[in-house]
Design an enzyme around this catalytic site. Sequence first.
Site, PDB file in Angstrom:
ATOM      1  N   GLU A 120     -55.755 -65.934  24.489  1.00 49.97           N
ATOM      2  CA  GLU A 120     -54.576 -66.409  23.821  1.00 49.97           C
ATOM      3  C   GLU A 120     -53.679 -65.203  23.306  1.00 49.97           C
ATOM      4  O   GLU A 120     -52.282 -64.797  22.982  1.00 49.97           O
ATOM      5  CB  GLU A 120     -54.543 -67.406  22.404  1.00 49.97           C
ATOM      6  CG  GLU A 120     -55.286 -68.666  23.571  1.00 49.97           C
ATOM      7  CD  GLU A 120     -53.179 -69.340  23.864  1.00 49.97           C
ATOM      8  OE1 GLU A 120     -52.719 -69.249  22.857  1.00 49.97           O
ATOM      9  OE2 GLU A 120     -54.153 -69.824  24.477  1.00 49.97           O
ATOM     10  N   SER A 127     -75.992-129.938   1.717  1.00 43.63           N
ATOM     11  CA  SER A 127     -77.205-129.637   0.842  1.00 43.63           C
ATOM     12  C   SER A 127     -78.083-128.106   0.237  1.00 43.63           C
ATOM     13  O   SER A 127     -78.642-128.656  -0.656  1.00 43.63           O
ATOM     14  CB  SER A 127     -78.249-130.326   1.538  1.00 43.63           C
ATOM     15  OG  SER A 127     -78.203-131.509   1.990  1.00 43.63           O
TER      16      SER A 127
END
Length: 845
Positions: free
Chosen positions: A90, A490
């Site tokens: 780069e 229950s």
Amino acid sequence: MSQLLRTSRVFAWFLLTGLSVAIIIASAFYLYLRPSLPPVQQLLDVKLQTPLRVYSQDNRLIAEFGEKRRAPITIEQIPTIQLQAFLAAEDSRFYEHFGVDIKGLTRAVVELVSTGSIQSGGSTITMQVAKNYFLSRDRTFIRKFNEILLALQIERELDKDRILELYLNKIYLGNRAYGIAAAAQVYYDKPVNELSLAQMAMLAGLPKAPSAFNPLANPERAMIRRNWILGRMRDLGHINQDAWSLAVEAPLTASYNTRETEVDADYVAEMARTEMVRRFGDAAYTDGYSVTLTVNSEKQNAATEALRAGLEDYDRRHGFRGAVGQFDVNGMAAIALSDQMLNYPRVEGLIPAVVTAVDDDQGEARVHTRHLGSGKMAFDTMSWAKRYRTESLTGPAPSKVSDVVSAGDVVYVKVLQLPQIQEQGDDNSENAEDILKNELQVALSQAPRVEGAVISIDAQNGAIEALAGGYSFSQSKYNRATQANRQPGSTFKPFLYLAALENGRTPATIYNDAPIVFEDSELGGAWRPQNSSGQFYGPTTLREGLYRSRNLVSIRLLRDLGIRQTLDYLGQLKIPTDKMPANLSLSLGAGQLTPMDLARGFAVIANGGYDVEPYLIQRIQEPDGTVVYEAPETILCDTNCKEEPEAVANEGPVMANQPDTVQTDGMQLLASAEAAPERRVMQRLADERSVYILHSIMQDVVRRGTGRRALALNRNDIAGKTGTTNDQIDTWFAGFNHKVATTVWVGFDQPAPLGRGEFGASTALPIWVDYMKTAMQGAPSATMPRPNGIANIRINPNTGERARPGEDGNFELFKEEEAPAPLRQDSNDNGSGNGGTEQLPGHIF
């Protein structure tokens, strides 16, 4: 000579004029653009877009949310050779120029003039930093000029290494990977410092064109670009000839790798994600927060697996519903078969397969799967597949493969053995047989329609240790653990019995288990409640009434206590009553609670009667490790809470400088205050002696009642309660010891009967046991300490009074002030101990 001199002067004037005009134009651009440029100092404070990551309490990755994969890294953590690869690709003069490379810009201008279009931008790494952090990606001259100005400023205010670090953390490298660390993970599943030279060069080639030079999308161009970079590194002296030769010969090794989650907890992850977005908005996805939850990875995985296995077991008991699809497989190649399978998604551990052939003689079917290829499904893996008719009725057991499947059927299967292909082998029969044994083998299955939930809470502080909200999050995001309001049946009774123990009743108090008829318009006219067995058992102690789940005892108990008073007591326990009926059906659990509500209530019982506020988020951290939130320590408020500041009492978990407390689906994820206290006080909600006695009764549910399957855990500290509603629509088991409370619910999302013979003990309890085997493995026994003021007295179970000498009896627990009165000797007894005693009348309600 004079003509040449005149020409030279004219040229010089033109050059000077052009240069002056250029300087004036450049200055004008600078004066115009400079005020709008952002300050470079922002670079030091910038927050890189980093995904939200959710971890378990033991630091296992649960989920990752966010569009961009990024893992910021410092330049010291990056190998020098990797830095050189990027510079070679780069900006080889990066450490020499002042932010703008004149040679590069000149080359770009020449390319523009000669071709008529922009070929390259001549950008340096510093200019790319300026563009990536501050500017748009538009290819315009204004943007390029801004880029140059910013690059010059950046170079003045930051050193080269800092600029390079910013660049390597920001650049896009394809496949949602931003920054070099994320790219190393995505393409090679390695940290940066473990990459080979060839792999480093491959990554360095990506910034120029992440899609064009992507090794996954375009491997040929990627290899060309990689080798060019390696050549540049050699020419620049970063590597020698031998290293270059080895690297350019290296094969392409890139593959797509995502960070694998380590905990199967999609419902938990979604709860955390929702809370983070509510608090931080979209920044939750980009600001790199790490959220540590209270769930334990091993327990969470066990809860998910236990729930799925239990739902699959129920589903198999009720038969095979047939193929999910059908198509003609005659003459169809493997690729075509795979294409047809695209319409059938994977469901958790189940994969779709098409039956390509059925062989009753061999007792197997040949199948094809999209990703694993072809294999076989033996008849013994489908012998369970009686044809489904209703939830209470199935067809006969199959006797051969063709009774179950046909060629062209699409079914779901579980993998028993993955295909293993030998890399080398000759043609002798032994090797051929080995290869045959190693082919893909699958078992017939199907995705359950029934659903369920598991919640496990640390009863001592409210931390959620595990939560599963359904069979498959991919199929349904509906979190049944926190959102499903269902009748508890229950499993509600322990709260009613605790109210009784708080109001003068004892385990020896007797109620009549006998038929009763109520005329009540709210109950739809005449109501004739029954026990699940259809039988009645006469006078029954409260202890036996609870552990045998006698409905008529519970109804008479509620009538005796009073409905309004009982609802008020439920409110004291912080059990939601807004969906509770104000009639006697309340005693049988006809109200509605979420599994989370029920789990929280049982945690209150488990810890001895202290308030519990379930919470999920333990800690929130920023990327640099700064703790944004820490769940406060919880303390049980008894004698020790008197020393706590009054302001701390009743505070929930808090987060400073955040919005008000929000109650989410029955639990408090986070709360807020001006200053976060270090402690959260858990106030006492129930008398410890009443709770201790209730523990004893509920341990009998496991030892002698409907919860006997829990004995498989071989522990003496387990208590709990099963629950089944009318027509077996909802089934439950809620169990606990002194440290942990776990609740399991099973039912259909759209309430419907689960079928004949399905109760809490057969659907929910096996799931609970499977989970608790892992959750309690190696944990010491945890029983509630016996409080002062408890008496252990032998009683006559038929009368509830003290047993006479020589009379059969059971030992029972009482609060000392509520113990049956001592027996008094008759005057004719002469102290022998064998005479009569005064018998206090028993009370039968």
